[in-house]
Design a protein around this motif. Sequence first.
Motif, short mmCIF file in Angstrom:
data_model
loop_
_atom_site.label_atom_id
_atom_site.label_comp_id
_atom_site.label_asym_id
_atom_site.label_seq_id
_atom_site.Cartn_x
_atom_site.Cartn_y
_atom_site.Cartn_z
N ILE A 144 -14.50 -48.87 -51.69
CA ILE A 144 -14.74 -48.03 -50.52
C ILE A 144 -16.08 -48.45 -49.94
O ILE A 144 -17.05 -48.69 -50.67
CB ILE A 144 -14.76 -46.54 -50.91
CG1 ILE A 144 -13.37 -46.10 -51.38
CG2 ILE A 144 -15.23 -45.67 -49.75
CD1 ILE A 144 -13.35 -44.70 -52.00
N HIS A 145 -16.16 -48.56 -48.62
CA HIS A 145 -17.40 -48.97 -47.97
C HIS A 145 -17.61 -48.10 -46.73
O HIS A 145 -16.90 -48.22 -45.74
CB HIS A 145 -17.32 -50.45 -47.56
CG HIS A 145 -18.57 -50.96 -46.93
ND1 HIS A 145 -18.60 -52.07 -46.10
CD2 HIS A 145 -19.87 -50.54 -47.00
CE1 HIS A 145 -19.83 -52.31 -45.69
NE2 HIS A 145 -20.63 -51.38 -46.23
N VAL A 146 -18.55 -47.19 -46.84
CA VAL A 146 -18.85 -46.26 -45.75
C VAL A 146 -20.23 -46.58 -45.19
O VAL A 146 -21.25 -46.42 -45.89
CB VAL A 146 -18.79 -44.80 -46.22
CG1 VAL A 146 -19.17 -43.85 -45.08
CG2 VAL A 146 -17.39 -44.47 -46.73
N ARG A 147 -20.27 -47.02 -43.96
CA ARG A 147 -21.54 -47.32 -43.31
C ARG A 147 -22.10 -46.05 -42.68
O ARG A 147 -21.38 -45.27 -42.06
CB ARG A 147 -21.37 -48.41 -42.25
CG ARG A 147 -21.07 -49.77 -42.86
CD ARG A 147 -21.11 -50.88 -41.80
NE ARG A 147 -22.43 -50.97 -41.17
CZ ARG A 147 -23.45 -51.68 -41.66
NH1 ARG A 147 -23.30 -52.35 -42.79
NH2 ARG A 147 -24.60 -51.71 -41.03
N SER A 148 -23.40 -45.87 -42.84
CA SER A 148 -24.08 -44.69 -42.30
C SER A 148 -24.20 -44.78 -40.78
O SER A 148 -24.37 -45.87 -40.23
CB SER A 148 -25.47 -44.59 -42.92
OG SER A 148 -26.23 -43.57 -42.27
N PRO A 149 -24.16 -43.63 -40.10
CA PRO A 149 -24.41 -43.63 -38.66
C PRO A 149 -25.89 -43.75 -38.32
O PRO A 149 -26.24 -43.89 -37.14
CB PRO A 149 -23.85 -42.28 -38.21
CG PRO A 149 -24.01 -41.40 -39.40
CD PRO A 149 -23.77 -42.29 -40.59
N HIS A 150 -26.75 -43.69 -39.35
CA HIS A 150 -28.19 -43.68 -39.10
C HIS A 150 -28.78 -45.10 -39.19
O HIS A 150 -28.43 -45.88 -40.08
CB HIS A 150 -28.89 -42.78 -40.11
CG HIS A 150 -28.45 -41.35 -40.01
ND1 HIS A 150 -28.79 -40.53 -38.96
CD2 HIS A 150 -27.66 -40.60 -40.83
CE1 HIS A 150 -28.25 -39.33 -39.14
NE2 HIS A 150 -27.55 -39.35 -40.26
N ALA A 151 -29.66 -45.38 -38.26
CA ALA A 151 -30.32 -46.68 -38.25
C ALA A 151 -31.16 -46.83 -39.52
O ALA A 151 -31.71 -45.87 -40.05
CB ALA A 151 -31.21 -46.80 -37.01
N ASN A 152 -31.25 -48.06 -40.00
CA ASN A 152 -32.08 -48.41 -41.15
C ASN A 152 -31.61 -47.78 -42.46
O ASN A 152 -32.40 -47.61 -43.40
CB ASN A 152 -33.55 -48.05 -40.91
CG ASN A 152 -34.11 -48.78 -39.70
OD1 ASN A 152 -33.89 -49.98 -39.54
ND2 ASN A 152 -34.81 -48.05 -38.84
N ALA A 153 -30.34 -47.40 -42.54
CA ALA A 153 -29.81 -46.89 -43.81
C ALA A 153 -29.89 -47.98 -44.86
O ALA A 153 -29.80 -49.17 -44.58
CB ALA A 153 -28.37 -46.42 -43.63
#
Length: 396
Positions: A87-96
């Motif tokens: 599973i790969h969930v990218r954050s909506p926040h910059a610089n996560a």
Amino acid sequence: MSDIAAVTPFEVQVPQSAIDDLRLRLSLTRWPDREIVEDWSQGVPLNAAKSLVDYWLNTYDWRRFEARLNSFPQFRTVIDGVGIYFIHVRSPHANAMPILLTHGWPGSVAEFLNVIERLSDPTKFGGNAEDAFHVVLPAIPGYGFSDKPTELGWNPARIARAWSVLMTDRLEYTHWVAQGGDWGSAITTALAGQAPKGLLAAHVNLPMVVPAELPENPNEEERKALEDIERYVSNMSGYANQMNTRPQTIGYALHDSPVALAMWMYEKFWEWTDNQGLPEDALSRDQMLDDISLYWFTGTGTSSARLYWEGVGSTIRSSDFFSSARSGVGRIQVPMGATIFPAETFQPPRAWAEAAWANLFYWNEVDKGGHFAAFEQPEIFAIEMWEAFRPFRSKR
């Protein structure tokens, strides 16, 4: 990127025929006679077993869990000849910050589903955008929707090398952190020992730090840790001794009988969680059956057991799981941290970690939770990740 190195989307789709087969097998269970004690000391009591199986047969809904898995972006890629699910969930926040989370046995990716959003979008849970993570959650080879290895050698060190490829080559992250418990702790510790490019720090919730020479005159903390080891070896390690030495033999039961598989795992949810006498005090039946059903539908009862043979049994043939902590990677230079949950099976003193890890950057003891930290206490677990890895965000 070659076809073999490609990352391809994946969706869980268990055939209805497999669900019908499970229900038939559950309905035809041949029950043993009742235990002759009034507690769990002989294993899962018959009444508890019947109650869980009745729920599995008549109430539990696999399609609900399947839909939840499919609500997250899922992928597969081939590394070192083995297909890896993640599973790969990218954050909506910059610089996560990218974080790699590794489960153990009898766990799975199901352990972490309630922390994915807390880590990737902490502002929804009272956290700060600056603490956000891109979450990578792979299934260990032989577990879940990852392939089952068909050759020897898939021990924690080899899995750790595969995780490095996943993070740096497949996902192209240049800086990242790692976390794990149970086998995930062994794999994460091996990963830190290998110190791959881009790994900033690692954290575990089962610190596998046992001195090569045990203290002759232990202090109070050391005495408690030694008692943890003795209790595990003398009274809790029967499952491990079987899987360390003869995983194929127990595998016939785990692969053919859903009740055998469920009780093999349900016992650990009782023994290793922070509960008041019943597994359901710590985890809901749906949570436990999500995990158990994942093993059943993927047919990984046997292949998951082989990790014990590879990781412990192939070198020491011993029920002492903690011996693997002494045969590892030497003093680790990559920054290491740990959180101690009160019902964890083994709670070493901080001094043992300081001796094993050259750079102990975080050590905290929390007041709730057990062996399945993220599964049992997702809020506490997420806060620990925010706090622990905060110092490394400026180093990317």
